[in-house]
Design a protein around this motif. Sequence first.
Motif, mmCIF file in Angstrom:
data_model
loop_
_atom_site.group_PDB
_atom_site.id
_atom_site.type_symbol
_atom_site.label_atom_id
_atom_site.label_comp_id
_atom_site.label_asym_id
_atom_site.label_seq_id
_atom_site.Cartn_x
_atom_site.Cartn_y
_atom_site.Cartn_z
ATOM 1 N N GLU A 35 73.573 11.208 23.003
ATOM 2 C CA GLU A 35 74.152 12.452 23.028
ATOM 3 C C GLU A 35 75.314 12.584 24.352
ATOM 4 O OE1 GLU A 35 71.256 11.899 23.407
ATOM 5 O OE2 GLU A 35 70.158 12.916 21.285
ATOM 6 N N SER A 36 76.498 13.474 24.285
ATOM 7 C CA SER A 36 77.220 13.579 25.294
ATOM 8 C C SER A 36 76.915 15.063 25.716
ATOM 9 C CB SER A 36 78.787 13.636 24.668
ATOM 10 O OG SER A 36 78.961 14.524 23.687
ATOM 11 N N SER A 37 77.603 15.143 27.025
ATOM 12 C CA SER A 37 77.198 16.340 27.766
ATOM 13 C C SER A 37 77.967 17.464 27.033
ATOM 14 C CB SER A 37 78.407 16.270 29.090
ATOM 15 O OG SER A 37 78.013 15.262 29.814
ATOM 16 N N ALA A 38 77.160 18.807 27.063
ATOM 17 C CA ALA A 38 77.464 19.814 26.295
ATOM 18 C C ALA A 38 77.923 21.020 27.131
ATOM 19 C CB ALA A 38 76.215 20.289 25.478
ATOM 20 N N ASN A 39 78.520 22.104 26.905
ATOM 21 C CA ASN A 39 78.974 23.164 27.349
ATOM 22 C C ASN A 39 79.953 23.089 28.653
ATOM 23 O OD1 ASN A 39 77.534 24.984 25.733
ATOM 24 N ND2 ASN A 39 75.620 24.392 26.915
ATOM 25 N N LEU A 40 80.604 21.861 28.432
ATOM 26 C CA LEU A 40 81.921 21.485 29.667
ATOM 27 C C LEU A 40 82.454 22.771 29.920
ATOM 28 C CD1 LEU A 40 82.754 19.571 31.527
ATOM 29 C CD2 LEU A 40 84.396 18.736 29.762
ATOM 30 N N ASN A 41 82.577 23.175 31.356
ATOM 31 C CA ASN A 41 83.478 24.145 31.627
ATOM 32 C C ASN A 41 83.631 23.953 33.268
ATOM 33 O OD1 ASN A 41 84.528 26.899 31.873
ATOM 34 N ND2 ASN A 41 82.951 27.489 30.486
ATOM 35 N N LYS A 42 84.399 25.100 33.800
ATOM 36 C CA LYS A 42 84.714 24.874 35.283
ATOM 37 C C LYS A 42 84.579 26.372 35.852
ATOM 38 C CE LYS A 42 88.195 27.200 33.937
ATOM 39 N NZ LYS A 42 88.082 28.738 33.735
ATOM 40 N N ILE A 43 84.650 26.277 37.250
ATOM 41 C CA ILE A 43 84.925 27.570 38.078
ATOM 42 C C ILE A 43 85.921 27.329 39.017
ATOM 43 C CG2 ILE A 43 83.910 28.937 39.912
ATOM 44 C CD1 ILE A 43 81.009 28.318 38.867
ATOM 45 N N PHE A 44 87.179 27.775 38.881
ATOM 46 C CA PHE A 44 88.320 27.986 39.646
ATOM 47 C C PHE A 44 87.949 29.051 40.803
ATOM 48 C CE2 PHE A 44 91.120 26.226 36.305
ATOM 49 C CZ PHE A 44 90.662 24.831 36.554
ATOM 50 N N ASP A 45 87.884 28.635 41.729
ATOM 51 C CA ASP A 45 87.912 29.640 43.153
ATOM 52 C C ASP A 45 89.244 29.390 43.803
ATOM 53 O OD1 ASP A 45 87.378 31.311 45.161
ATOM 54 O OD2 ASP A 45 85.980 30.152 46.291
ATOM 55 N N ILE A 46 90.099 30.348 43.540
ATOM 56 C CA ILE A 46 91.504 30.505 44.040
ATOM 57 C C ILE A 46 91.679 31.358 45.206
ATOM 58 C CG2 ILE A 46 93.966 30.866 43.255
ATOM 59 C CD1 ILE A 46 93.193 30.625 40.246
ATOM 60 N N SER A 47 92.259 30.801 46.315
ATOM 61 C CA SER A 47 92.368 31.496 47.683
ATOM 62 C C SER A 47 93.345 32.807 47.354
ATOM 63 C CB SER A 47 92.815 30.628 48.697
ATOM 64 O OG SER A 47 93.929 30.282 48.455
ATOM 65 N N THR A 48 93.150 33.812 48.159
ATOM 66 C CA THR A 48 94.008 34.826 48.034
ATOM 67 C C THR A 48 94.928 35.040 49.363
ATOM 68 O OG1 THR A 48 92.287 36.585 48.788
ATOM 69 C CG2 THR A 48 92.591 36.403 46.623
ATOM 70 N N ASP A 49 95.083 34.032 50.262
ATOM 71 C CA ASP A 49 95.834 34.235 51.274
ATOM 72 C C ASP A 49 97.017 33.085 51.404
ATOM 73 O OD1 ASP A 49 94.794 31.611 51.256
ATOM 74 O OD2 ASP A 49 93.808 31.467 53.175
ATOM 75 N N ASN A 50 97.608 32.951 50.272
ATOM 76 C CA ASN A 50 98.690 32.376 49.819
ATOM 77 C C ASN A 50 98.534 30.812 50.313
ATOM 78 O OD1 ASN A 50 99.555 34.527 48.685
ATOM 79 N ND2 ASN A 50 101.121 35.132 50.110
#
Length: 365
Positions: A35-50
């Motif tokens: 079995e391979s890994s399931a439900n591959l996803n990500k979280i992007f936390d993008i800064s708001t201070d440029n």
Amino acid sequence: MKKIKLIFSFILVLFVAISCTVEGISDDTALLGTESSANLNKIFDISTDNSGKVIITPTADGAISFKVEYGHGTVSSVTVQPGASTTHIYPEGKYTVKITATSISGATTEQTFPLDVVYRAPENVAVTLNKNIHNLKVKAKADYAKSYLVYFGDVPNEVGTPLSTDGEVSHDYAVAGTYNVKVVALSGGAAKTEKTTPTIIYDAYGLPITYELATQNYGVGGTFGGISTAVVANPFPIGLNTSATVWKYTKTTGAETWSGTYSPLDSPIDFATGNKIKLLMYATEVGKSLNVELEWAVGGTPTNGVAVLKVANTVANSWQELVFDFSTIAAIPANAKFTQLVFRYDDSAKGSGEVIYIDNIRLTN
């Protein structure tokens, strides 16, 4: 004896059978699964201070590690453990982040994710202008700004002068005038914020003073002890003075005996070119003296309080020329230069609301 042989043969067969079973278990990795890994996803936390900082946290069921490819920069990839994150600095733009998850069996699952980094427009732009005759120095501050461009407003098709967040830029104007100084706060991306400040650049302040020139800043200096001043239209354009504008000097009721005005001079009063100051004065009464006091000599000689002369008018309700002859003060060197001009009126009494008018102040021989 025959029974013993039979028992020994049975034990030997059983041992072989057991040995084959254990060896079969050791070699059969199929029991672990593929079995391979399931439900591959990500979280992007993008800064708001440029700053462009993006924290990337990969997620998947059954993964024991992740490979993250940023889609930008020279680092090809990084390995991240489950529950951990990786950080990368992105310029503004659109990117594709690739994440590969590895399961306990060694099987891999990969997926790409779009990343859009957008910088916000700078806010609260504050511009500081410091003027010195024709020279202008500019500083700027703004929230979320990476840098600035300054436009001084004196040439067509001007190219902005770069200004750093903690820096200062300087510019010299060829002539006096009113200029629109524009500061553009840059986000580091497409967003920007502009602020324009109309700025008056004056010629050097010094004698002669006529109160007629738009290129002169007649508001330099200040007052002390209860005096007010203003440049006004000439209320009595007759006799010796028919000029359009004059200086109004008001000694308000209760103003101190030591009250007066002071004007710093960009161009010093130079006694090498003359040591008499002449001016026109209009007063409604006679006998009260006008003080002309010269201060802050270049080189410190003479000290303040030496170059002081008092002259009383002798004509009421008419323009009169007053002459202040500083050659009568022996303590003033022939080549003295003074950088501040002081006026005081009737220093023998407190103010009673007197109003006088002064015009055409000049240095002569």
